[in-house]
Enzyme design. Structure first.
Site, PDB file in Angstrom:
ATOM      1  N   LYS A  45       0.858  -1.199   0.000  1.00  0.00           N
ATOM      2  CA  LYS A  45       0.000   0.000   0.000  1.00  0.00           C
ATOM      3  C   LYS A  45       0.890   1.244   0.000  1.00  0.00           C
ATOM      4  CE  LYS A  45      -3.848   1.880   2.798  1.00  0.00           C
ATOM      5  NZ  LYS A  45      -4.758   1.567   3.931  1.00  0.00           N
ATOM      6  N   SER A  65      -9.712   1.696   2.996  1.00  0.00           N
ATOM      7  CA  SER A  65      -8.847   2.511   2.177  1.00  0.00           C
ATOM      8  C   SER A  65      -7.842   1.703   1.357  1.00  0.00           C
ATOM      9  CB  SER A  65      -8.084   3.490   3.063  1.00  0.00           C
ATOM     10  OG  SER A  65      -7.243   2.794   3.964  1.00  0.00           O
ATOM     11  N   SER A  77      -9.843  -1.104   6.952  1.00  0.00           N
ATOM     12  CA  SER A  77      -9.294  -0.888   5.616  1.00  0.00           C
ATOM     13  C   SER A  77      -8.618  -2.082   4.948  1.00  0.00           C
ATOM     14  CB  SER A  77      -8.300   0.263   5.648  1.00  0.00           C
ATOM     15  OG  SER A  77      -8.995   1.462   5.627  1.00  0.00           O
TER      16      SER A  77
END
Ligand code: GLN
Length: 470
Positions: A75, A150, A174
């Site tokens: 990420k 997210s 997330s």
């Protein structure tokens, strides 16, 4: 060559010399390039290829590392020395990490190849990956839908097969919510199980890094490598790391609870409710004791989470001031303008909203009414969950109230977006580990997830139970 769905099959072929590691990386880089889902922000061609050549060298002398050849993507809020990292925010565009996160260092030491970084909501704030400076990620199962957030890029990339495992971060759901929306597995480890060193902080008392993958074995393998004490993160646990890959055999002598308030929640999709209750029946038939329990605090979870996480965010994000970190705008009169204009230009709307909310709940006149009160409720939530786990081994809920929604549908309504987290924030408020397992029987054809929460540090139990019964 094909897109692999399990590391075991990839490693077998790699070590049978069906192809070289360099060819493998080349192949994945091409696939990522061709993808239209916007899950990758950048591929790390040079370093990935040089890692691959080193592994080819090792294979030629029969040297074997635990993760040799595992294609991993991270990420865009996890640092990798010498590589870009921006938390998908324009305030950090052009920034390069000066050190590697502990998770990245450990993956590389074990032979994993870091192929690139993945799109996410700005500073990991969001539930749809629509709040990214790089634009929205599309759900690989239906490009009109969001992938969740997210860590939307992390889930979409694994679901599309662009990497075998990805790392996400989970502050309020997330990892699990995007995993559910994209039909893959996502694990949030117990708070402190995995070092947060090198993770761009959002809300430090909630944040955890965790893996997203297609199967439990790959989740277990990566968890085993990234877990454990790290002297660079004083909150990391010094408890021994078990062999997560040694999954337990089927055993139905466990007690399972599910939360009545979740199942009776008005926002829960009726089909998900029905399938969840069918799953409960199935588990009972398999010999488990499964009981509904009341959890009246459900309605307080989202509010408590948003008071505390924004308070922590307002403090954590103060460092992006255009002086120490972040891009500075030019043509400013004085230092104050440098701060104000740089932050105003660099942060997106949602991040600004949260910084302001967090500053407000911490301000002297309101501190006790909001921050202190939310801390007290968090303590109550933790105590309640601790009690539950004295009787039960696992707590089951759907991961999300519904399947993935259309891009654009919720984006303009912050409160609606915050309610997306209703079933996932509990594990972050309490710190317990939780996994989302993909379920594929919804009439829309879209996947969703069932969430299994376990006792602190019982990742072993959660992984075995998920593997054997989901
Ligand atoms: N959706 C939640 C939020 O917007 C969770 C985010 C996360 O876990 N990083 O804060």
């Amino acid at each position: 060559m094909k897109l692999f769905r399990s590391f075991k099959s990839l490693q077998n072929e790699l070590y049978s010399s069906n192809f070289s590691c360099e060819e493998l990386v080349d192949f994945y880089l091409k696939k990522i390039n061709q993808s239209k889902n916007n899950s990758f922000v950048e591929t790390f061609n040079d370093s990935a290829l040089s890692q691959a050549r080193a592994i080819d060298q090792e294979i030629s002398v029969k040297k074997h590392r635990k993760l040799s050849g595992l294609i991993v993507a991270i990420k865009d809020n996890i640092c990798y020395e010498g590589h870009g990292v921006t938390a998908s925010s324009s305030i950090l565009k052009g920034f390069k990490s000066v050190y590697s996160a502990t998770v990245v260092r450990r993956l590389i030491e074990h032979g994993a190849i870091i192929i690139g970084r993945l799109n996410c909501d700005e500073f990991a704030m969001g539930s749809s990956n629509e709040k990214s400076t790089y634009g929205p990620v599309k759900n690989p199962i239906d490009p009109n839908k969001v992938p969740g957030g997210s860590s939307g890029g992390s889930a979409a990339a694994v679901s599309e097969g662009l990497c075998l495992v990805s790392l996400g971060s989970d502050t309020g759901g997330s990892i699990r919510q995007p995993a559910a929306f994209c039909g893959v597995i996502g694990l949030k480890p117990t708070y402190s199980r995995v070092s947060r060193y090198g993770l761009i902080a959002y809300a430090s008392s909630f944040d955890q890094i965790g893996p997203i993958a297609n199967n439990i074995e790959d989740i277990a393998l990566v968890l085993e490598v990234i877990s454990g004490k790290d002297r660079n993160d004083s909150t990391s646990s010094s408890l021994d790391v078990p062999n997560y890959t040694k999954l337990n055999p089927k055993r139905s002598n466990k007690k399972i609870a599910y939360l009545s308030e979740c199942i009776n929640h008005t926002g829960l999709d009726p089909e998900i409710r029905q399938n969840f209750l069918l799953k409960i029946d199935e588990l009972k038939h398999q010999g488990f004791v499964v009981e509904p329990i009341s959890f009246p605090l459900l309605d307080y979870l989202v509010a408590t989470y948003y008071v505390l996480s924004t308070a922590e965010a307002s403090s954590n994000l103060a460092r992006f001031d255009g002086i120490n970190y972040a891009n500075r705008v030019s043509n400013v009169k004085d230092l104050n303008e440098a701060y104000v204009f740089s932050r105003n230009a660099g942060f997106g709307e949602e991040v600004k909203r949260r910084i302001m909310l967090g500053t407000f709940v911490l301000s002297s006149g309101y501190h006790d009414a909001y921050f202190t009160k939310a801390q007290k409720i968090r303590r109550k939530i933790r105590n309640t969950i601790e009690e539950v786990f004295k009787t039960y081994d696992y707590v089951l809920t759907p991961t999300t109230p519904h399947v993935a929604f259309n891009i654009g549908d919720v984006n303009t309504d912050p409160t609606q977006m915050y309610l997306e987290d209703i079933f996932t924030v509990l594990a972050n408020l309490s710190g317990n580990p939780a996994i989302s397992m993909p379920i594929n029987n919804h009439s829309t054809g879209l996947p969703y997830g069932f969430q299994i929460m376990g006792r602190n540090f019982d990742e072993e139990g959660i992984l075995s139970f998920s593997k054997n019964y989901f």
